[in-house]
Every structure is written in C-alpha cells, then in structure tokens.
Design a protein around this motif. Structure first.
Motif, PDB file in Angstrom:
ATOM      1  N   THR A  32       0.823  -1.204   0.000  1.00 15.38           N
ATOM      2  CA  THR A  32       0.000   0.000   0.000  1.00 15.38           C
ATOM      3  C   THR A  32       0.857   1.255   0.000  1.00 15.38           C
ATOM      4  O   THR A  32       2.033   1.218   0.382  1.00 15.38           O
ATOM      5  N   VAL A 107      -0.669  -3.589  -5.143  1.00 12.65           N
ATOM      6  CA  VAL A 107      -0.789  -2.281  -5.790  1.00 12.65           C
ATOM      7  C   VAL A 107       0.303  -2.206  -6.853  1.00 12.65           C
ATOM      8  O   VAL A 107       1.442  -1.839  -6.557  1.00 12.65           O
ATOM      9  N   ASP A 132      -5.207  -3.397  -7.132  1.00 12.89           N
ATOM     10  CA  ASP A 132      -5.814  -2.072  -7.028  1.00 12.89           C
ATOM     11  C   ASP A 132      -5.642  -1.216  -8.279  1.00 12.89           C
ATOM     12  O   ASP A 132      -6.469  -0.345  -8.546  1.00 12.89           O
ATOM     13  N   THR A 133      -4.585  -1.417  -9.056  1.00 16.24           N
ATOM     14  CA  THR A 133      -4.229  -0.451 -10.101  1.00 16.24           C
ATOM     15  C   THR A 133      -4.373  -1.022 -11.507  1.00 16.24           C
ATOM     16  O   THR A 133      -4.319  -2.238 -11.728  1.00 16.24           O
ATOM     17  N   SER A 152      -9.742  -7.884  -9.328  1.00 20.44           N
ATOM     18  CA  SER A 152      -9.237  -6.559  -9.679  1.00 20.44           C
ATOM     19  C   SER A 152     -10.303  -5.501  -9.422  1.00 20.44           C
ATOM     20  O   SER A 152     -11.448  -5.642  -9.863  1.00 20.44           O
ATOM     21  N   LYS A 159     -13.839   3.275  -8.647  1.00 22.38           N
ATOM     22  CA  LYS A 159     -12.500   3.855  -8.729  1.00 22.38           C
ATOM     23  C   LYS A 159     -12.461   5.093  -9.623  1.00 22.38           C
ATOM     24  O   LYS A 159     -11.476   5.843  -9.613  1.00 22.38           O
ATOM     25  N   VAL A 332     -12.645   2.772  -2.865  1.00 18.97           N
ATOM     26  CA  VAL A 332     -11.761   1.742  -3.417  1.00 18.97           C
ATOM     27  C   VAL A 332     -11.286   0.808  -2.309  1.00 18.97           C
ATOM     28  O   VAL A 332     -11.244  -0.420  -2.482  1.00 18.97           O
ATOM     29  N   GLN A 333     -10.936   1.372  -1.166  1.00 18.73           N
ATOM     30  CA  GLN A 333     -10.481   0.543  -0.055  1.00 18.73           C
ATOM     31  C   GLN A 333     -11.576  -0.406   0.405  1.00 18.73           C
ATOM     32  O   GLN A 333     -11.306  -1.567   0.743  1.00 18.73           O
ATOM     33  N   ILE A 336     -11.742  -3.297  -1.906  1.00 18.69           N
ATOM     34  CA  ILE A 336     -10.666  -4.257  -1.620  1.00 18.69           C
ATOM     35  C   ILE A 336     -11.106  -5.219  -0.519  1.00 18.69           C
ATOM     36  O   ILE A 336     -10.862  -6.440  -0.601  1.00 18.69           O
TER      37      ILE A 336
END
Length: 373
Positions: A32, A107, A132-133, A152, A159, A332-333, A336
C-alpha cells in the motif's frame, strides 16, 4: 486528521467489516501507499484478516502514518526485487505465513512474477490476489494462465472518482514545481501520453487551464475518444515530443525510452503518474547526458545543445503534495475488503474477477451515508 474524522472513518470501516466478514480469516500481506489517511484502512484489513506484513510503497511513505501502522502490523521493506526472484519471494512468504491460507493485496502487480511458484510450493495455500491499479491489472491479465483467482478493482466504477482526482493532483503538483522555478504552464504546448482514466483527467484539466494539449496513445479507440473530446491527437510520437514543452506520462507502462529523450524540446518538463521504473527508461538515456538538481524536486538533464527537466526523479509527481483524493479513496479501499471476502470463501476459479455489482452498491450507499455531508 481531526479526532472526529478519525472516529467517523473507523466507524465506516467497522460497518463495512461487519458486512464483508466471513467465518474464514485468512492471513494477508498488504502492499500500500502509506499516506496520512491509510492507517484506518490497515486497521480494517487487520480485523478482516490475520495481517502478517504491510509493505509500504517506498516513494509514498508518510512517517507518522508508518509509525501508527507499526502498532498494528509488521512493516517490511518493499522492492520489485523482493518478488522478481521467485525463490526469494517464497522464502519471504514462508518466513511470515508458513502453512496459512493467504490473500495477497497488491498495488501494481508486485506479486505477479512469483505467483506461479508461490501457488505451487508455498506450504500454505494462496487464496488469490486483490489488485488495485490498472498497471497491476495488466500485469496479471496479460498472462496466458493464472494459477489462482485475481480480484481486480482497477476498472471498477467506484474507482472512477479516485482516478479523476489523481489526474487533478498530478496537474497541481506539476504546476507547483514549475512555479517554484519561476515558470508556468501557459504558453507551453503539453503532450499527454496515455488517454486512460488518468491521462484523460490530466488532459481535461490542462485544457481547462488554457493549455494547448496534444494526446498520444497506442490504442486507436482511445485516440478516437481524445479526438471526439476536442484534443489534438498525435499520429507521430517523435514529432509530438519535439513540439511539447510539457510531457505528462500516464500509461502505466514505459512511456519514454532512452532514445526518446533526445527528441524532447529544449527546456521541456517531464512528469509521470507512476514510478519511474514503470513509465521511464532512464537507464537507456544516452551517457552523454549529465544530471544536476535545479530547484526542489527538479533535475536538469543536459548535454551539448540539449536539456530538459525531470520532476520528482521520474516518480509520481503528485506524491510530493500528499496525493490526496479526499474521502473518495475509501470507496476503493472498501471494494478491496469485498475482494478479500470473495477470496476467503475459497470458491473462485483461477483467472480475473470483479467484485459483484450488489457489493459495489452497498459500498456506495454506505459511503454516501458517512461522507455526503
């Protein structure tokens, strides 16, 4: 962050944690950005999983946040080398989580090079990865076959606000560094390389500021999108570089190779939205270039008859000013955490997966209840 804001954020994650909890509580590793708001998310991960280690991205560590996180979990140094060598990666994972069911929170695709070995030889079980990306999404999706599930959130509609605001923060930081040298954006034609979510956000804000913007993207679909939004679209990247006084790289892959830099216009500024190792091939820059500091976080590259400026060493320029996108990052968190629950159940097949639309709707409604004030 004020005490009442911390309390509200902890309450938000507690509500989500209750919703996304499962009887299974796998071990986890968390890569992170350790930004000021991040400890609340780390605490949420630690409640949902047995968090064995936090690996902060090295160019985005806020020292007070790291000290706070260290009260919750072990913090280990992160580098690409740690997971590029599968044997080294396996030894590391075994040392922290031997025998455990394990979720990897990523990430940028750090775990991708070692994933086959980890799935085959780890003494526990790799339940899967949450990525995450967009850059990381591509690293996993481009493989012929994945050995485990990868959830994903990179292309989630939740996002979109973060991506848009990151683009805004990139422009803010770029302009701040230029002004620190007594320079401004206006009068400098800008080239945006990559017209995805971040690149399009950057292009739109530059245009709104009165900057002449040209877009280059290898994807013809994105080129048509840029053209439809009123941007000049470069057919020839070399010619576009020659004419640009500001180059913003937003591809998540290598935007500029070593032999591209000599084509930059004299005095051009170069900035990126990700790390230098992802966007720039600085190692391929001709040896005739010398580098020297030229203002805060500005490096001048010079050879006979040619010079350009690189911002923040080629790393994500917005992290110089906190890279804050406000409470939108909590969307976004939360997703996750939803991805962790999907993996903890252990019933996903290998391959790429998205979080269910109903879970996204719950996250959005919860977020609005806490932060739409």
């Amino acid at each position: 962050m004020e005490a009442f804001e911390r309390a509200r954020l902890d309450s938000y994650f507690a509500r989500l944690g209750t919703h996304f909890t499962t009887p299974e509580r796998p071990a986890s590793f968390l890569i992170t950005h350790l930004l000021p708001e991040r400890p609340a998310f780390v605490r949420a991960v630690a409640k949902q999983t047995d968090l064995r280690a936090v690996l902060p991205k090295p160019k985005s560590i806020h020292a007070p946040a790291k000290r706070e996180v260290e009260q919750v979990a072990q913090c280990d140094a992160l580098s690409r080398d740690l997971f590029e060598n599968a044997e080294v990666a396996l030894d590391y994972i075994e040392a922290r989580a031997a025998g455990a069911p394990l979720v990897l929170l990523d990430v940028g695709g750090y775990f991708a090079p070692a994933l086959d070995t980890l799935c085959d030889r780890f003494s526990g079980r790799i339940l899967g990865v949450v990525e995450d990306t967009e850059n990381g999404h591509k690293r996993y999706a481009e493989r012929d076959k994945l050995p485990c599930p990868v959830v994903s959130v990179a292309r989630s509609p939740l996002k979109d606000p973060e991506d848009f605001l990151v683009g805004q923060s990139v422009v803010f930081s770029t302009e701040a560094l230029m002004r620190g040298r007594g320079d401004i954006m206006h009068g400098r034609p800008a080239l945006v390389i990559g017209f995805g979510k971040l690149g399009s956000s950057i292009a739109r804000l530059l245009h709104a500021k009165g900057v002449q913007v040209t877009v280059y993207d290898i994807d013809p679909v994105r080129r048509t999108q840029a053209l439809s939004q009123g941007f000049t679209v470069a057919r020839d990247r070399e010619a576009a570089l020659t004419g640009a006084g500001l180059v913003l790289c937003a591809t998540g892959a290598v935007s500029l190779r070593g032999d591209d830099f000599p084509h930059l216009r004299n005095g051009a500024y170069v900035a990126t939205v990700t790390s230098s190792e992802d966007e720039l091939d600085l190692g391929g820059l001709p040896d005739v270039y010398t580098r020297s500091p030229d203002g805060d976080h500005v490096t001048r590259y010079q050879t006979t008859g040619h010079y350009f400026y690189l911002l923040n060493g080629g790393n994500a320029v917005n992290f110089l000013h906190g890279a804050s996108v406000g409470p939108f990052i909590y969307l976004v968190q939360a997703e996750i955490l939803a991805g962790v629950r999907m993996l903890a159940r252990g019933d996903l097949g290998s391959g790429m997966h998205d979080v269910d639309a109903k879970d996204r709707a719950f996250i959005a409604a919860t977020w609005l209840n806490y932060f739409n004030r």
